[in-house]
Enzyme design. Structure first.
Site, PDB file in Angstrom:
ATOM      1  N   ASP A   7       0.871  -1.168   0.000  1.00 27.88           N
ATOM      2  CA  ASP A   7       0.000   0.000   0.000  1.00 27.88           C
ATOM      3  C   ASP A   7       0.914   1.226   0.000  1.00 27.88           C
ATOM      4  OD1 ASP A   7       0.994   0.131   2.568  1.00 27.88           O
ATOM      5  OD2 ASP A   7      -0.959   0.137   3.575  1.00 27.88           O
ATOM      6  N   HIS A   8       0.332   2.406   0.241  1.00 20.28           N
ATOM      7  CA  HIS A   8       1.127   3.639   0.223  1.00 20.28           C
ATOM      8  C   HIS A   8       2.267   3.595   1.239  1.00 20.28           C
ATOM      9  CE1 HIS A   8      -1.973   3.975   3.251  1.00 20.28           C
ATOM     10  NE2 HIS A   8      -1.271   4.915   3.863  1.00 20.28           N
ATOM     11  N   CYS A  64       3.561  -3.237   3.871  1.00 18.49           N
ATOM     12  CA  CYS A  64       2.685  -2.139   4.283  1.00 18.49           C
ATOM     13  C   CYS A  64       3.380  -1.419   5.431  1.00 18.49           C
ATOM     14  CB  CYS A  64       1.282  -2.653   4.652  1.00 18.49           C
ATOM     15  SG  CYS A  64       1.210  -3.844   5.998  1.00 18.49           S
ATOM     16  N   GLY A  65       2.623  -0.726   6.275  1.00 18.95           N
ATOM     17  CA  GLY A  65       3.273   0.009   7.349  1.00 18.95           C
ATOM     18  C   GLY A  65       3.926  -0.907   8.365  1.00 18.95           C
ATOM     19  N   THR A  66       3.220  -2.001   8.700  1.00 19.40           N
ATOM     20  CA  THR A  66       3.720  -2.941   9.714  1.00 19.40           C
ATOM     21  C   THR A  66       3.945  -4.359   9.183  1.00 19.40           C
ATOM     22  OG1 THR A  66       1.463  -3.549  10.280  1.00 19.40           O
ATOM     23  CG2 THR A  66       2.459  -1.716  11.526  1.00 19.40           C
ATOM     24  N   GLY A  67       3.380  -4.674   8.055  1.00 20.39           N
ATOM     25  CA  GLY A  67       3.394  -6.047   7.538  1.00 20.39           C
ATOM     26  C   GLY A  67       2.226  -6.866   8.057  1.00 20.39           C
ATOM     27  N   GLY A  69      -1.234  -6.115   8.347  1.00 16.64           N
ATOM     28  CA  GLY A  69      -2.436  -6.147   7.504  1.00 16.64           C
ATOM     29  C   GLY A  69      -2.240  -7.019   6.282  1.00 16.64           C
ATOM     30  N   HIS A  97      11.129 -23.967   8.603  1.00 18.28           N
ATOM     31  CA  HIS A  97      10.126 -24.768   9.311  1.00 18.28           C
ATOM     32  C   HIS A  97       8.708 -24.603   8.772  1.00 18.28           C
ATOM     33  CE1 HIS A  97      12.557 -25.528  13.282  1.00 18.28           C
ATOM     34  NE2 HIS A  97      13.249 -25.806  12.184  1.00 18.28           N
ATOM     35  N   ARG A 131       9.694 -33.652   9.249  1.00 17.24           N
ATOM     36  CA  ARG A 131       8.572 -33.479  10.187  1.00 17.24           C
ATOM     37  C   ARG A 131       7.834 -32.154   9.936  1.00 17.24           C
ATOM     38  NH1 ARG A 131      13.174 -31.855  12.642  1.00 17.24           N
ATOM     39  NH2 ARG A 131      13.157 -30.120  14.117  1.00 17.24           N
ATOM     40  N   HIS A 132       8.542 -31.187   9.388  1.00 12.66           N
ATOM     41  CA  HIS A 132       7.901 -29.888   9.127  1.00 12.66           C
ATOM     42  C   HIS A 132       6.918 -29.981   7.963  1.00 12.66           C
ATOM     43  CE1 HIS A 132      10.525 -28.209  12.071  1.00 12.66           C
ATOM     44  NE2 HIS A 132      11.592 -28.653  11.419  1.00 12.66           N
TER      45      HIS A 132
END
Ligand code: RB5
Length: 145
Positions: A7-8, A64-67, A69, A97, A131-132
């Site tokens: 986003d912006h 985005c601003g924080t990742g 959203g 993992h 296992r992962h």
């Protein structure tokens, strides 16, 4: 093919990520946004996540601003495993993992130097399987997504 979205608030780092991928000769598809004009992160995250869910792109880098959203939206899509991370170590384990196929970054939280290290770690680190693999398969089999 890497799906790019922002986003912006993530636009500047998306443009830097394009330069980085170009220098590494890694193909990408840009799902927008195309400016710092205010926009809604779900519009771009949904479009880019569909490209991964449908197999057009293998992986994604969503900013985005924080990742946060971006990761919430991306994880609504079948076959998408998005990780919002702020460290190289978390990125490494998200690949080893969790076989994360979408990296979500926060431009407001990270200096570009760290974001760049996280992106190259995401690109260079493989999935351990074993296992992962069983656990990752359960993500999709138990939630139909
Ligand atoms: C935009 O102001 C901001 O809310 C968005 O970029 C993102 O951080 C949301 O998770």
């Amino acid at each position: 093919m890497i799906a790019l979205a922002s986003d912006h608030a993530g636009f500047a780092y998306k443009e830097k990520a394009k330069e980085l991928l170009t220098s590494l000769k890694i193909p990408f598809k840009d799902f927008g946004t195309q400016s710092t004009e205010a926009s809604d992160y779900p519009d771009y995250a949904h479009a880019a996540a569909v490209s991964i869910s449908q197999g057009e792109c293998d992986r994604g880098i969503f900013i985005c601003g924080t990742g946060v959203g971006m990761s919430i939206v991306a994880n609504k899509h079948k076959g998408v495993r998005a990780a919002a991370v702020e460290s190289v170590l978390a990125t490494e384990f998200a690949r080893r993992h969790n076989n994360a196929n979408v990296l979500c970054l926060g431009e407001r939280l990270l200096k570009w130097e760290m974001a760049q290290k996280i992106i190259t770690t995401f690109l260079d680190t493989g999935f351990e399987g074993g296992r992962h693999e069983r656990r990752v398969n359960k993500i999709h089999s138990l939630t139909s997504c």
